[in-house]
Design a protein around this motif. Structure first.
Motif, PDB file in Angstrom:
ATOM      1  N   ALA A 139       0.811  -1.221   0.000  1.00  0.00           N
ATOM      2  CA  ALA A 139       0.000   0.000   0.000  1.00  0.00           C
ATOM      3  C   ALA A 139       0.842   1.267   0.000  1.00  0.00           C
ATOM      4  CB  ALA A 139      -0.923  -0.009   1.211  1.00  0.00           C
ATOM      5  N   GLY A 140       2.009   1.224   0.589  1.00  0.00           N
ATOM      6  CA  GLY A 140       2.814   2.449   0.654  1.00  0.00           C
ATOM      7  C   GLY A 140       4.296   2.130   0.632  1.00  0.00           C
ATOM      8  N   HIS A 141       4.977   2.691  -0.377  1.00  0.00           N
ATOM      9  CA  HIS A 141       6.426   2.467  -0.469  1.00  0.00           C
ATOM     10  C   HIS A 141       7.128   3.352   0.541  1.00  0.00           C
ATOM     11  CE1 HIS A 141       6.681   0.200  -4.379  1.00  0.00           C
ATOM     12  NE2 HIS A 141       5.398   0.470  -4.250  1.00  0.00           N
ATOM     13  N   GLY A 142       7.780   2.750   1.505  1.00  0.00           N
ATOM     14  CA  GLY A 142       8.472   3.535   2.534  1.00  0.00           C
ATOM     15  C   GLY A 142       9.958   3.267   2.505  1.00  0.00           C
ATOM     16  N   HIS A 143      10.547   3.337   3.671  1.00  0.00           N
ATOM     17  CA  HIS A 143      11.992   3.175   3.794  1.00  0.00           C
ATOM     18  C   HIS A 143      12.255   2.308   5.013  1.00  0.00           C
ATOM     19  CE1 HIS A 143      15.931   4.703   2.478  1.00  0.00           C
ATOM     20  NE2 HIS A 143      16.294   4.458   3.732  1.00  0.00           N
ATOM     21  N   THR A 144      13.336   1.540   4.966  1.00  0.00           N
ATOM     22  CA  THR A 144      13.675   0.691   6.110  1.00  0.00           C
ATOM     23  C   THR A 144      15.078   1.039   6.596  1.00  0.00           C
ATOM     24  OG1 THR A 144      12.264  -1.063   5.240  1.00  0.00           O
ATOM     25  CG2 THR A 144      13.881  -1.713   6.898  1.00  0.00           C
ATOM     26  N   TRP A 145      15.178   1.321   7.901  1.00  0.00           N
ATOM     27  CA  TRP A 145      16.487   1.546   8.507  1.00  0.00           C
ATOM     28  C   TRP A 145      16.876   0.284   9.251  1.00  0.00           C
ATOM     29  CZ3 TRP A 145      13.024   5.428   7.799  1.00  0.00           C
ATOM     30  CH2 TRP A 145      13.501   6.581   7.169  1.00  0.00           C
ATOM     31  N   LEU A 146      18.129  -0.104   9.091  1.00  0.00           N
ATOM     32  CA  LEU A 146      18.608  -1.309   9.779  1.00  0.00           C
ATOM     33  C   LEU A 146      19.847  -0.942  10.578  1.00  0.00           C
ATOM     34  CD1 LEU A 146      18.351  -2.306   6.369  1.00  0.00           C
ATOM     35  CD2 LEU A 146      17.755  -4.248   7.742  1.00  0.00           C
ATOM     36  N   GLY A 147      20.054  -1.640  11.688  1.00  0.00           N
ATOM     37  CA  GLY A 147      21.251  -1.366  12.474  1.00  0.00           C
ATOM     38  C   GLY A 147      21.425  -2.381  13.570  1.00  0.00           C
ATOM     39  N   ASP A 148      22.625  -2.368  14.142  1.00  0.00           N
ATOM     40  CA  ASP A 148      22.963  -3.301  15.213  1.00  0.00           C
ATOM     41  C   ASP A 148      23.630  -2.481  16.320  1.00  0.00           C
ATOM     42  OD1 ASP A 148      24.145  -5.115  16.882  1.00  0.00           O
ATOM     43  OD2 ASP A 148      25.158  -6.260  15.318  1.00  0.00           O
ATOM     44  N   PRO A 149      22.947  -2.304  17.468  1.00  0.00           N
ATOM     45  CA  PRO A 149      23.508  -1.460  18.526  1.00  0.00           C
ATOM     46  C   PRO A 149      24.846  -1.982  19.053  1.00  0.00           C
ATOM     47  CG  PRO A 149      21.230  -2.077  19.010  1.00  0.00           C
ATOM     48  CD  PRO A 149      21.648  -2.860  17.809  1.00  0.00           C
TER      49      PRO A 149
END
Ligand code: NAD
Ligand code: KPL
Length: 302
Positions: A139-149
């Motif tokens: 339904a909506g093209h968004g963005h994905t943030w990924l990370g490892d603390p």
């Protein structure tokens, strides 16, 4: 090989995009009954701009024995740790788990359930919903943030996301991103449930939004995420405006009689506030009202 647990909205969105880019993926389904239904459906269907595409992706049950090196966990926050506990013996040494859950709390639960794995946290603004079993609308093209603390090195497999056209960035401060999203969800989602309204109708309750935003700013600052607190109130108003016609995810869950992720959103925020002995009366009152509302509808409080 990507093993993807959960053939729901986000699981389907990720599985189909990776598969069509030629990345090997296999779905992990709950049990043989679910596997049987999947085989009857013959695969996953992704609907984008009214166009349906069918992807006959391989699947197995969680009880299978094949070792897992890369696990995409695409279930709800409350299902994440139990699902990983079921699979822990299949995780190869040094396996990666990518956690798509909204909110906070489930990431630590998963890390405890699989101490041998590297946990990579994600925060996504993609929007997808299930139209039918194994059929998902993007339904909506968004963005994905990924990370490892715990480790700032990005994993080599980010190249697969690039290949699959999954818009993403590696974040050096994923916890702040997750806290910011949690704060937005705490300011907006519970009010949409209690006022039974679309996001945009919250513009009729400016004082409530202002009080909650200011308490959430205080909470973020005390939790060491001052950066995530900057401009929160303005951002809450911006998101409400940008998504004015939408019903929040929590509103949709409640309306459809589904369990909510309250424990990983407002519940988590209130617990953190208590740990810091912060008097945040509006946040606590909102939590109490939401719990009472869920209970009146026979929905769980966790
Ligand atoms: P969903 O309910 O559509 O899908 C979850 C799937 O996981 C279901 O098919 C369920 O059967 C499966 N599952 C649960 N436990 C399992 C187990 N032990 N073994 C196998 N399968 C299991 O949920 P969703 O909307 O895809 O949301 C997943 C997470 O992503 C949530 O935390 C949500 O808040 C977050 N999120 C969703 C969206 C979205 O647009 N849907 C956007 C951003 C973030
Ligand atoms: O993320 C959301 C949700 O509905 O869960 C928005 C639209 C940002 C509202 O908090």
């Amino acid at each position: 090989m990507w093993h993807i647990l959960g053939a729901g909205s986000l699981g389907t969105l990720w599985a189909t995009r990776l598969a069509r880019a030629g990345v090997p993926v296999e779905l992990l389904l709950r049990d043989s009954a679910r596997l049987h239904s999947y085989q009857q459906a013959g695969g996953l269907t992704l609907i984008e701009q009214d166009q349906a595409q069918h992807y006959p992706i391989a699947a197995q049950t969680v009880a299978d024995t094949q070792p897992i090196k890369r696990l995409l966990l695409a279930c709800k926050a409350y299902d994440a740790a139990p699902a990983v506990a079921q699979l822990a013996h299949r995780l190869a040494p040094g396996a990666d788990i990518l956690l798509l859950q909204n909110g906070l709390g489930s990431q630590d639960e998963v890390a405890r359930a699989a101490p041998q794995a590297r946990c990579i946290f994600a925060s996504s603004t993609d929007g997808a919903f299930r139209q039918a079993d194994f059929q998902v609308v993007f339904a909506g093209h968004g963005h994905t943030w990924l990370g490892d603390p715990q480790n700032i090195q990005p994993p080599a497999w980010l190249a697969d996301l690039h290949k699959a056209g999954i818009a993403h960035d590696w974040s050096l401060d994923i916890l702040s991103r997750l806290w910011r999203k949690l704060a937005l969800n705490c300011a907006i989602n519970p009010l949409t449930v209690l006022h039974d309204c679309r996001n945009g109708e919250l513009r009729e309750h400016p004082a409530q939004l202002a009080c909650l935003s200011s308490e959430l700013v205080e909470l973020l600052q005390h939790c060491g995420h001052s950066h995530a607190a900057e401009g929160l109130h303005e951002d809450v108003l911006r998101v409400i405006q940008a998504t004015a016609l939408n019903y929040s995810s929590m509103h949709q869950d409640v309306r459809q009689g589904r369990r909510t992720e309250i424990a990983y959103l407002l519940g988590y925020a209130c617990q953190a506030a208590q740990r810091h002995q912060l008097p945040l009366p509006h946040l606590y009152a909102l939590h109490a009202q939401l719990l009472a509302h869920l209970s009146s509808r026979g929905l769980p409080s966790h």
